[in-house]
Scaffold this active site. Structure first.
Site, PDB file in Angstrom:
ATOM      1  N   TRP A 162       0.803  -1.220   0.000  1.00 35.51           N
ATOM      2  CA  TRP A 162       0.000   0.000   0.000  1.00 35.51           C
ATOM      3  C   TRP A 162       0.841   1.277   0.000  1.00 35.51           C
ATOM      4  O   TRP A 162       0.312   2.355  -0.222  1.00 35.51           O
ATOM      5  CB  TRP A 162      -0.929   0.038   1.236  1.00 35.51           C
ATOM      6  CG  TRP A 162      -0.210  -0.284   2.517  1.00 35.51           C
ATOM      7  CD1 TRP A 162      -0.179  -1.498   3.146  1.00 35.51           C
ATOM      8  CD2 TRP A 162       0.612   0.585   3.296  1.00 35.51           C
ATOM      9  NE1 TRP A 162       0.623  -1.439   4.259  1.00 35.51           N
ATOM     10  CE2 TRP A 162       1.112  -0.166   4.382  1.00 35.51           C
ATOM     11  CE3 TRP A 162       0.986   1.938   3.182  1.00 35.51           C
ATOM     12  CZ2 TRP A 162       1.973   0.376   5.349  1.00 35.51           C
ATOM     13  CZ3 TRP A 162       1.845   2.474   4.144  1.00 35.51           C
ATOM     14  CH2 TRP A 162       2.318   1.698   5.200  1.00 35.51           C
ATOM     15  N   ARG A 171       6.570  -0.778 -11.688  1.00 36.08           N
ATOM     16  CA  ARG A 171       7.929  -1.344 -11.705  1.00 36.08           C
ATOM     17  C   ARG A 171       7.923  -2.793 -12.186  1.00 36.08           C
ATOM     18  O   ARG A 171       8.937  -3.308 -12.633  1.00 36.08           O
ATOM     19  CB  ARG A 171       8.532  -1.329 -10.290  1.00 36.08           C
ATOM     20  CG  ARG A 171       8.917   0.021  -9.809  1.00 36.08           C
ATOM     21  CD  ARG A 171       9.999   0.038  -8.753  1.00 36.08           C
ATOM     22  NE  ARG A 171       9.857  -0.900  -7.660  1.00 36.08           N
ATOM     23  CZ  ARG A 171      10.482  -0.729  -6.486  1.00 36.08           C
ATOM     24  NH1 ARG A 171      11.239   0.334  -6.285  1.00 36.08           N
ATOM     25  NH2 ARG A 171      10.368  -1.611  -5.532  1.00 36.08           N
ATOM     26  N   LYS A 186      -2.410  -8.201  -7.942  1.00 36.19           N
ATOM     27  CA  LYS A 186      -3.230  -8.049  -6.737  1.00 36.19           C
ATOM     28  C   LYS A 186      -2.637  -6.947  -5.860  1.00 36.19           C
ATOM     29  O   LYS A 186      -1.639  -7.141  -5.180  1.00 36.19           O
ATOM     30  CB  LYS A 186      -3.299  -9.353  -5.937  1.00 36.19           C
ATOM     31  CG  LYS A 186      -4.452  -9.327  -4.946  1.00 36.19           C
ATOM     32  CD  LYS A 186      -4.137  -9.933  -3.597  1.00 36.19           C
ATOM     33  CE  LYS A 186      -3.191  -9.199  -2.744  1.00 36.19           C
ATOM     34  NZ  LYS A 186      -3.679  -7.983  -2.093  1.00 36.19           N
ATOM     35  N   PRO A 187      -3.266  -5.753  -5.891  1.00 37.71           N
ATOM     36  CA  PRO A 187      -2.756  -4.659  -5.045  1.00 37.71           C
ATOM     37  C   PRO A 187      -3.176  -4.866  -3.590  1.00 37.71           C
ATOM     38  O   PRO A 187      -4.027  -5.707  -3.295  1.00 37.71           O
ATOM     39  CB  PRO A 187      -3.456  -3.429  -5.625  1.00 37.71           C
ATOM     40  CG  PRO A 187      -4.714  -3.951  -6.240  1.00 37.71           C
ATOM     41  CD  PRO A 187      -4.441  -5.364  -6.681  1.00 37.71           C
ATOM     42  N   SER A 241       6.383  -7.023   2.957  1.00 38.41           N
ATOM     43  CA  SER A 241       7.202  -7.267   4.142  1.00 38.41           C
ATOM     44  C   SER A 241       8.021  -8.556   3.999  1.00 38.41           C
ATOM     45  O   SER A 241       7.621  -9.488   3.288  1.00 38.41           O
ATOM     46  CB  SER A 241       6.305  -7.358   5.367  1.00 38.41           C
ATOM     47  OG  SER A 241       5.394  -8.419   5.191  1.00 38.41           O
ATOM     48  N   GLU A 262      10.953  -8.080  -3.323  1.00 40.10           N
ATOM     49  CA  GLU A 262      11.335  -6.722  -2.914  1.00 40.10           C
ATOM     50  C   GLU A 262      10.783  -6.534  -1.507  1.00 40.10           C
ATOM     51  O   GLU A 262       9.607  -6.225  -1.340  1.00 40.10           O
ATOM     52  CB  GLU A 262      10.730  -5.693  -3.872  1.00 40.10           C
ATOM     53  CG  GLU A 262      11.212  -5.813  -5.310  1.00 40.10           C
ATOM     54  CD  GLU A 262      12.625  -5.291  -5.510  1.00 40.10           C
ATOM     55  OE1 GLU A 262      13.156  -4.614  -4.615  1.00 40.10           O
ATOM     56  OE2 GLU A 262      13.197  -5.573  -6.563  1.00 40.10           O
ATOM     57  N   CYS A 296      10.209   1.450   2.168  1.00 42.04           N
ATOM     58  CA  CYS A 296      11.224   0.424   2.455  1.00 42.04           C
ATOM     59  C   CYS A 296      12.601   1.065   2.469  1.00 42.04           C
ATOM     60  O   CYS A 296      13.525   0.568   3.109  1.00 42.04           O
ATOM     61  CB  CYS A 296      11.153  -0.668   1.403  1.00 42.04           C
ATOM     62  SG  CYS A 296      11.233  -0.018  -0.268  1.00 42.04           S
ATOM     63  N   GLU A 393      11.929  -2.467  11.342  1.00 47.24           N
ATOM     64  CA  GLU A 393      11.519  -1.428  10.401  1.00 47.24           C
ATOM     65  C   GLU A 393      10.456  -0.557  11.100  1.00 47.24           C
ATOM     66  O   GLU A 393       9.403  -1.064  11.505  1.00 47.24           O
ATOM     67  CB  GLU A 393      10.917  -2.137   9.189  1.00 47.24           C
ATOM     68  CG  GLU A 393      10.809  -1.293   7.970  1.00 47.24           C
ATOM     69  CD  GLU A 393      10.300  -2.101   6.771  1.00 47.24           C
ATOM     70  OE1 GLU A 393       9.565  -3.086   6.954  1.00 47.24           O
ATOM     71  OE2 GLU A 393      10.628  -1.702   5.646  1.00 47.24           O
ATOM     72  N   SER A 453      15.642   6.082  -5.557  1.00 47.33           N
ATOM     73  CA  SER A 453      14.654   5.592  -6.524  1.00 47.33           C
ATOM     74  C   SER A 453      14.805   6.290  -7.869  1.00 47.33           C
ATOM     75  O   SER A 453      14.818   7.519  -7.933  1.00 47.33           O
ATOM     76  CB  SER A 453      13.244   5.838  -5.976  1.00 47.33           C
ATOM     77  OG  SER A 453      13.108   5.196  -4.728  1.00 47.33           O
TER      78      SER A 453
HETATM   79  P1  NAP Z   1       2.643  -6.810   3.469  1.00 47.23           P
HETATM   80  O1  NAP Z   1       1.792  -6.907   4.664  1.00 47.23           O
HETATM   81  O2  NAP Z   1       3.724  -7.821   3.294  1.00 47.23           O
HETATM   82  O3  NAP Z   1       1.630  -6.840   2.229  1.00 47.23           O
HETATM   83  C1  NAP Z   1       2.078  -6.684   0.914  1.00 47.23           C
HETATM   84  C2  NAP Z   1       1.095  -7.345  -0.029  1.00 47.23           C
HETATM   85  O4  NAP Z   1       1.051  -8.745   0.265  1.00 47.23           O
HETATM   86  C3  NAP Z   1      -0.331  -6.845   0.094  1.00 47.23           C
HETATM   87  O5  NAP Z   1      -0.922  -6.868  -1.197  1.00 47.23           O
HETATM   88  C4  NAP Z   1      -0.966  -7.882   0.993  1.00 47.23           C
HETATM   89  O6  NAP Z   1      -2.361  -7.977   0.831  1.00 47.23           O
HETATM   90  C5  NAP Z   1      -0.292  -9.134   0.507  1.00 47.23           C
HETATM   91  N1  NAP Z   1      -0.278 -10.237   1.476  1.00 47.23           N
HETATM   92  C6  NAP Z   1      -0.227 -10.155   2.833  1.00 47.23           C
HETATM   93  N2  NAP Z   1      -0.203 -11.403   3.354  1.00 47.23           N
HETATM   94  C7  NAP Z   1      -0.257 -12.273   2.316  1.00 47.23           C
HETATM   95  C8  NAP Z   1      -0.265 -13.699   2.200  1.00 47.23           C
HETATM   96  N3  NAP Z   1      -0.213 -14.484   3.278  1.00 47.23           N
HETATM   97  N4  NAP Z   1      -0.337 -14.252   0.969  1.00 47.23           N
HETATM   98  C9  NAP Z   1      -0.387 -13.478  -0.132  1.00 47.23           C
HETATM   99  N5  NAP Z   1      -0.361 -12.116  -0.094  1.00 47.23           N
HETATM  100  C10 NAP Z   1      -0.294 -11.536   1.114  1.00 47.23           C
HETATM  101  O7  NAP Z   1       3.349  -5.408   3.344  1.00 47.23           O
HETATM  102  P2  NAP Z   1       2.692  -3.968   3.459  1.00 47.23           P
HETATM  103  O8  NAP Z   1       2.445  -3.716   4.890  1.00 47.23           O
HETATM  104  O9  NAP Z   1       1.597  -3.813   2.483  1.00 47.23           O
HETATM  105  O10 NAP Z   1       3.893  -3.059   2.919  1.00 47.23           O
HETATM  106  C11 NAP Z   1       4.922  -2.651   3.709  1.00 47.23           C
HETATM  107  C12 NAP Z   1       6.146  -3.536   3.531  1.00 47.23           C
HETATM  108  O11 NAP Z   1       6.539  -3.535   2.154  1.00 47.23           O
HETATM  109  C13 NAP Z   1       7.347  -3.009   4.292  1.00 47.23           C
HETATM  110  O12 NAP Z   1       8.015  -4.074   4.927  1.00 47.23           O
HETATM  111  C14 NAP Z   1       8.217  -2.398   3.190  1.00 47.23           C
HETATM  112  O13 NAP Z   1       9.575  -2.329   3.511  1.00 47.23           O
HETATM  113  C15 NAP Z   1       7.944  -3.316   2.049  1.00 47.23           C
HETATM  114  N6  NAP Z   1       8.271  -2.673   0.771  1.00 47.23           N
HETATM  115  C16 NAP Z   1       9.382  -3.085   0.096  1.00 47.23           C
HETATM  116  C17 NAP Z   1       9.734  -2.458  -1.094  1.00 47.23           C
HETATM  117  C18 NAP Z   1      10.957  -2.893  -1.868  1.00 47.23           C
HETATM  118  O14 NAP Z   1      11.046  -2.541  -3.034  1.00 47.23           O
HETATM  119  N7  NAP Z   1      11.897  -3.609  -1.271  1.00 47.23           N
HETATM  120  C19 NAP Z   1       8.944  -1.423  -1.588  1.00 47.23           C
HETATM  121  C20 NAP Z   1       7.816  -1.018  -0.874  1.00 47.23           C
HETATM  122  C21 NAP Z   1       7.489  -1.674   0.308  1.00 47.23           C
HETATM  123  P3  NAP Z   1      -3.381  -7.336   1.895  1.00 47.23           P
HETATM  124  O15 NAP Z   1      -3.553  -5.946   1.489  1.00 47.23           O
HETATM  125  O16 NAP Z   1      -4.612  -8.118   1.749  1.00 47.23           O
HETATM  126  O17 NAP Z   1      -2.752  -7.502   3.253  1.00 47.23           O
END
Ligand code: NAP
Length: 489
Positions: A162, A171, A186-187, A241, A262, A296, A393, A453
């Site tokens: 998000w 990307r 899937k966003p 994450s 990522e 991130c 984090e 970026s």
């Molecule tokens: P997240 O909780 O890991 O969720 C990311 C995506 O995964 C969402 O679409 C989420 O859907 C989905 N998801 C969650 N649990 C899942 C499961 N068990 N199976 C399949 N899909 C699942 O992360 P977030 O809180 O949205 O984003 C923050 C994290 O992203 C931070 O750790 C940040 O560092 C990381 N990030 C990394 C980068 C990079 O390029 N390295 C860039 C941006 C962000 P739902 O919406 O339904 O939960």
């Protein structure tokens, strides 16, 4: 400066499609709808389709069916679709920014910056689509020839977070289209509107039905699990994450699915005593406050030479403490809300833990009263080694400042984490800069700058920040297979 009225907000939300986009058709989700909230008010914004497992499978069916024809489309034509989409995104920056700010909370200028960044991936990969090549060479022993060719990987699944609702999609989508891959996207359920608006733009830009299929869902694991297990899927690219990344990687092991991960970060921001301190503070503002710290790449901990640590913390606190907090749509606001109550509670707990162990809050240190998920920009000093926020984090507007005595100590402290996404280094000593860059265990480094970026550069991490690269010439390789033909001559 223009003021956004409530009716403009409503109109912006109304014009976004709210259904699933599968095989070139917009259709309802079998599970009804899910609610999207405005984090600056904690009020509902709208409802979007909630996909079932059958909807997700239909999306993969469509991607599989569209695969061969799209792979055979002329690279120039694929590039032209991306180019048209790039131009449309740029034309519609204002309306896309308003949608993004409403669903995610960041300020309008920040949303515009993300949209520019997101669009650049389409421009870059519209140019890369016609530069996919192989090679022809003589085998080392002179007996025969080596021919290599690059082919699209095939149907992909993209799961995005998000915090950058559009750019984390483009990307992946940009290089995948350039390479000739089809996809299911899937966003995150908190911020589906930007991606829905993007799907409409790609449709208008001439992307054939079935190439991009978009599902929004209240249960990510339920809808994506069966797709990951399906042998027709050839690639999963995930941004999110580290915790969820680990789970997805375990699921993907059954089919040995090709992956890009990522994941999370814990970026160190190192300031040496010879640095231009004002430039370092400027860089720190960008590295820390971009996206309200919910990036991130966000600087998670500041390692500052003892000789300048106090001066740096004071200057940073003065800037962070004077930022205007409010709804991202309002004029002059510099700090929007965090994404939800869970995120704000996490930030609050980490700050309380540090203060409980002896850290001092130079500025901030608490949530903002009232509706919405706001948190005061915070600078902490005297942060002890065992404070949790040095290891985890933070994902919020909190800057812990910690002193160091020499270069070795700084590099050792910076590397003392399982993450390895990005680091920032401020110094005017060229030899030191290169030495430290070589010693840091991260995929990216901002040298005397607080942002890395860039669509023309390979974005990605090492260690538990994941693997794979997005952007630059490297990014398209994630969507190409290398086939080798041994030629008997
Ligand atoms: P997240 O909780 O890991 O969720 C990311 C995506 O995964 C969402 O679409 C989420 O859907 C989905 N998801 C969650 N649990 C899942 C499961 N068990 N199976 C399949 N899909 C699942 O992360 P977030 O809180 O949205 O984003 C923050 C994290 O992203 C931070 O750790 C940040 O560092 C990381 N990030 C990394 C980068 C990079 O390029 N390295 C860039 C941006 C962000 P739902 O919406 O339904 O939960």
């Amino acid at each position: 400066m223009t003021t956004i009225t409530p009716s403009q907000e409503q109109q912006a939300v109304e014009q976004v499609p709210k259904q699933l986009y599968i095989a070139g058709e917009w259709r309802d989700g079998a599970k009804g709808t899910l609610t999207v909230e405005d984090p600056s008010t904690a009020e509902p914004l709208c409802e979007v389709a909630d996909a079932s497992v059958d909807d997700a499978t239909a999306a993969l069916d469509a991607a599989v069916n569209a695969g061969p024809e799209f792979a055979a489309m002329a690279p120039r034509d694929r590039g032209e679709i991306l180019r048209r989409a790039f131009e449309t995104i740029v034309e519609r920056t204002d309306e896309l920014a308003l949608i993004m700010t409403l669903e995610m909370g960041k300020t309008l200028p920040e949303s515009k910056a993300e949209i520019t960044y997101a669009a650049e991936f389409f421009r870059w990969y519209s140019e890369e689509s016609v530069r996919i090549d192989g090679r022809y060479s003589t085998a080392a022993n002179g007996q025969g020839r080596v021919l290599t060719m690059k082919q699209p990987v095939g149907p992909c699944l993209f799961i995005t977070p998000w915090n950058f609702p559009l750019a984390m999609g483009t990307r992946k989508i940009g290089p995948a289209i350039a390479a000739g891959c089809t996809m299911v996207v899937k966003p995150a359920q908190q911020t589906p509107l930007s991606m829905l608006a993007l799907a409409r733009i790609l449709e208008e830009s001439g992307l054939p039905g079935g190439v991009l299929n978009l599902i929004t869902a209240s249960s990510s694991s339920e809808t994506t699990g069966p797709l990951i297990a399906d042998q027709r899927l050839r690639k999963l690219s995930f941004t999110g994450s580290t915790e969820v990344g680990r789970k997805l990687m375990a699921q993907a092991s059954d089919t040995l699915l090709r992956l890009s991960m990522e994941l999370g970060g814990n970026a160190p921001f190192i300031v040496f005593e010879d640095a231009d301190i004002d430039a370092a503070v400027q860089g720190a503002m960008l590295a820390k406050m971009r996206n309200v710290g919910e990036a991130c790449t966000s600087a998670n901990r500041f390692h500052v030479a003892d000789a300048v640590a106090e001066q740096f913390a004071e200057k940073l606190a003065a800037k962070m403490g004077s930022m205007k907090i409010g709804r991202g749509v309002d004029d002059g606001v510099e700090v929007g809300p965090l994404i939800d109550d869970d995120q704000r509670t996490k930030v609050s707990d980490l700050v309380q833990d540090a203060i409980g162990r002896g850290a001092q809050a130079v500025v901030g240190g608490s949530a903002v009263d009232g509706s919405g998920y706001f948190y005061h920009p915070t600078v902490l000093t005297d942060v002890p080694e065992d404070a949790k926020l040095l290891k985890e984090e933070i994902f919020g507007p909190v800057a812990p400042v910690k002193g160091f005595q020499d270069e070795d100590e700084a590099v050792a402290a910076a590397n003392d984490t399982e993450y390895g996404l990005v680091a920032y280094v401020f110094t005017r000593d060229l030899k030191r800069a290169l030495r430290v860059c070589e010693g840091l265990e991260t995929g990216m480094i901002g040298l005397n700058q607080g942002i890395v970026s860039n669509a023309s550069a390979p974005f990605g991490g090492i260690k538990q920040s994941g693997f794979g690269r997005e952007g630059g010439p490297e990014g398209i390789q994630e969507y190409l297979e290398t086939k080798y033909v041994a030629i008997n001559l």
